[in-house]
Design a protein around this motif. Sequence first.
Motif, short mmCIF file in Angstrom:
data_model
loop_
_atom_site.label_atom_id
_atom_site.label_comp_id
_atom_site.label_asym_id
_atom_site.label_seq_id
_atom_site.Cartn_x
_atom_site.Cartn_y
_atom_site.Cartn_z
N ALA A 80 45.39 12.82 -26.39
CA ALA A 80 45.38 12.77 -24.92
C ALA A 80 43.95 12.59 -24.44
N ILE A 81 43.73 11.58 -23.60
CA ILE A 81 42.42 11.34 -22.98
C ILE A 81 42.59 11.55 -21.48
N ASP A 82 42.00 12.61 -20.98
CA ASP A 82 42.13 12.97 -19.56
C ASP A 82 40.97 12.33 -18.79
N LEU A 83 41.31 11.40 -17.90
CA LEU A 83 40.29 10.69 -17.12
C LEU A 83 40.07 11.31 -15.75
N GLY A 84 40.63 12.48 -15.54
CA GLY A 84 40.52 13.13 -14.24
C GLY A 84 41.87 13.20 -13.56
N GLY A 85 42.86 13.67 -14.32
CA GLY A 85 44.21 13.76 -13.80
C GLY A 85 45.09 12.59 -14.20
N PHE A 86 44.49 11.52 -14.65
CA PHE A 86 45.23 10.37 -15.18
C PHE A 86 45.06 10.41 -16.70
N ILE A 87 46.14 10.66 -17.42
CA ILE A 87 46.05 10.96 -18.84
C ILE A 87 46.61 9.81 -19.68
N LEU A 134 43.74 13.24 -7.02
CA LEU A 134 43.25 13.34 -8.39
C LEU A 134 41.73 13.19 -8.44
N ALA A 135 41.13 13.85 -9.42
CA ALA A 135 39.67 13.79 -9.58
C ALA A 135 39.19 12.37 -9.84
N VAL A 136 39.97 11.59 -10.60
CA VAL A 136 39.54 10.23 -10.90
C VAL A 136 39.50 9.38 -9.63
N SER A 137 40.42 9.60 -8.71
CA SER A 137 40.43 8.85 -7.45
C SER A 137 39.24 9.25 -6.59
N ARG A 138 38.92 10.53 -6.55
CA ARG A 138 37.76 10.99 -5.77
C ARG A 138 36.47 10.43 -6.34
N GLU A 139 36.36 10.44 -7.67
CA GLU A 139 35.16 9.90 -8.32
C GLU A 139 35.03 8.40 -8.04
N TYR A 140 36.13 7.70 -8.13
CA TYR A 140 36.14 6.26 -7.86
C TYR A 140 35.65 5.96 -6.45
N ARG A 141 36.22 6.65 -5.45
CA ARG A 141 35.83 6.40 -4.06
C ARG A 141 34.36 6.70 -3.83
N HIS A 180 49.45 2.38 -29.48
CA HIS A 180 48.19 1.86 -28.94
C HIS A 180 48.26 1.59 -27.44
N HIS A 181 49.36 1.98 -26.82
CA HIS A 181 49.54 1.73 -25.39
C HIS A 181 49.59 3.08 -24.68
N GLY A 182 48.49 3.39 -23.97
CA GLY A 182 48.26 4.76 -23.54
C GLY A 182 48.97 5.26 -22.32
N SER A 183 49.66 4.39 -21.58
CA SER A 183 50.24 4.84 -20.32
C SER A 183 51.57 4.14 -20.02
N GLN A 237 52.68 0.22 -8.76
CA GLN A 237 51.30 0.35 -9.20
C GLN A 237 51.26 1.11 -10.53
N THR A 238 50.29 0.75 -11.36
CA THR A 238 50.16 1.39 -12.67
C THR A 238 48.92 2.28 -12.75
N MET A 239 48.27 2.48 -11.62
CA MET A 239 47.08 3.33 -11.55
C MET A 239 47.25 4.35 -10.43
N PRO A 240 46.51 5.45 -10.50
CA PRO A 240 46.51 6.40 -9.38
C PRO A 240 46.02 5.70 -8.12
#
Length: 408
Positions: free
Chosen positions: A373-380, A315-322, A388-391, A305-308
């Motif tokens: 660095a762009i922090d999306l909630g623990g996924f940077i 991670l905060a981004v996963s909690r926000e997503y759910r 141009h490829h951030g991850s 997988q390439t995402m949290p």
Amino acid sequence: MTLRDLKFLNPFQFPSLSFRFRVPNALVASQTAMFFVALCATFSMTGLAWAETGVTAKTILIGQSVSLTGPLASIGTDFSEGFKTYIDEVNRGGGVFGRQLRVVLMDDGYVAQRSLFNTEKMITEDGVFALAGNLGTGNVMAVLPLIADKRVPLFAPFTGADSLHRTPNRYLFTVMASYGNEIEKMVQHLTTTGITSIAVAYQNNPFGKEGLSGVQAAMKDRQLVPVALAPIETDARDAASAAQVIARVRPQAVIVATAGKATIEFVREFKKTGTSAQLLTWSVADTNLLVKQLGKEVDGMIVTQTMPSPFSVKLAVSREYRQLMKSADKDKHVGYASMTGFVSAKALVQALRLAGPDLNREKFISAVESAKAIDLGGFILRFAPEQHHGSSYVESTMIRSGGSQYVY
């Protein structure tokens, strides 16, 4: 007609009007300069100032071509639902600098020519500011000359094609790791655990062939070669014969470099052969659909997988997503594909905010390049002018009975 009269002229009502002045002395020259300052101010206050395509005082228009029908319909639908969920939340909060985000969503059925048609229409007719989330390696490759010619950014396409990473493109930005990153993770895992007899089933298109090349490269680094290769058409009509080709050599493991229907049908047919082999596939294979279609047949299958994890609260981004998916009553879409869409939308919004209120395409590109660095909630995500490829983030998951997944 005096300077005072001209001050209140609307040039859009008189497109052929040109201003020509003789400047007999310094006083008139000064008055002329003052007039043009007032004229520009008047246009600005009345909403007549020139702005970037797709950007108004109240909206930003984004284009997206994905597969809502065809062999990747499930992936495309989940991705777009995740993307929309975050965009809707941003709009409820007032948008980006007071501008609402509007998405022109078009279905391409995973056909590259349709994707090109959609993208050209969105740029030339709909007048989108940027593109985001276009799905599929072949589809994205097809539009690259167009976005370069029109100078329109394509942000967060849903593909990890290594060819996109190797070829610099000022107008392309990605937020997911490459397929090469995923393949390396698979081969590393297998060889570390003593598995060296590895076969490859791959989709017979640019997407699948890139996966095959990645496997061959990762194995070559370890002085290995695949014990069998089996191409599979996107509509999976030859899935059964591909399964037989691989089953005959009885490999220890099979890397399945396919997506959508091709993955489902190959795994189904391979299981029928009774061959005991570890199956591995990558992030775009649509784990939700695998579990839904095959149930316990895919128990123990490894998926990179390439995402949290969308199922974690770490991670905060996963909690926000759910939370937002639940609030939007989209529980049936929860999974890695919609998580990818959600993260893509969140990254896009962050980039728009970094570009500032005076938005145009060049400022958008420069803002992402200088973001570091762009922090999306623990996924940077990390960008730079030459990056141009951030991850490059990859984690391994394993499907287990009941359809849940765990990371190890």
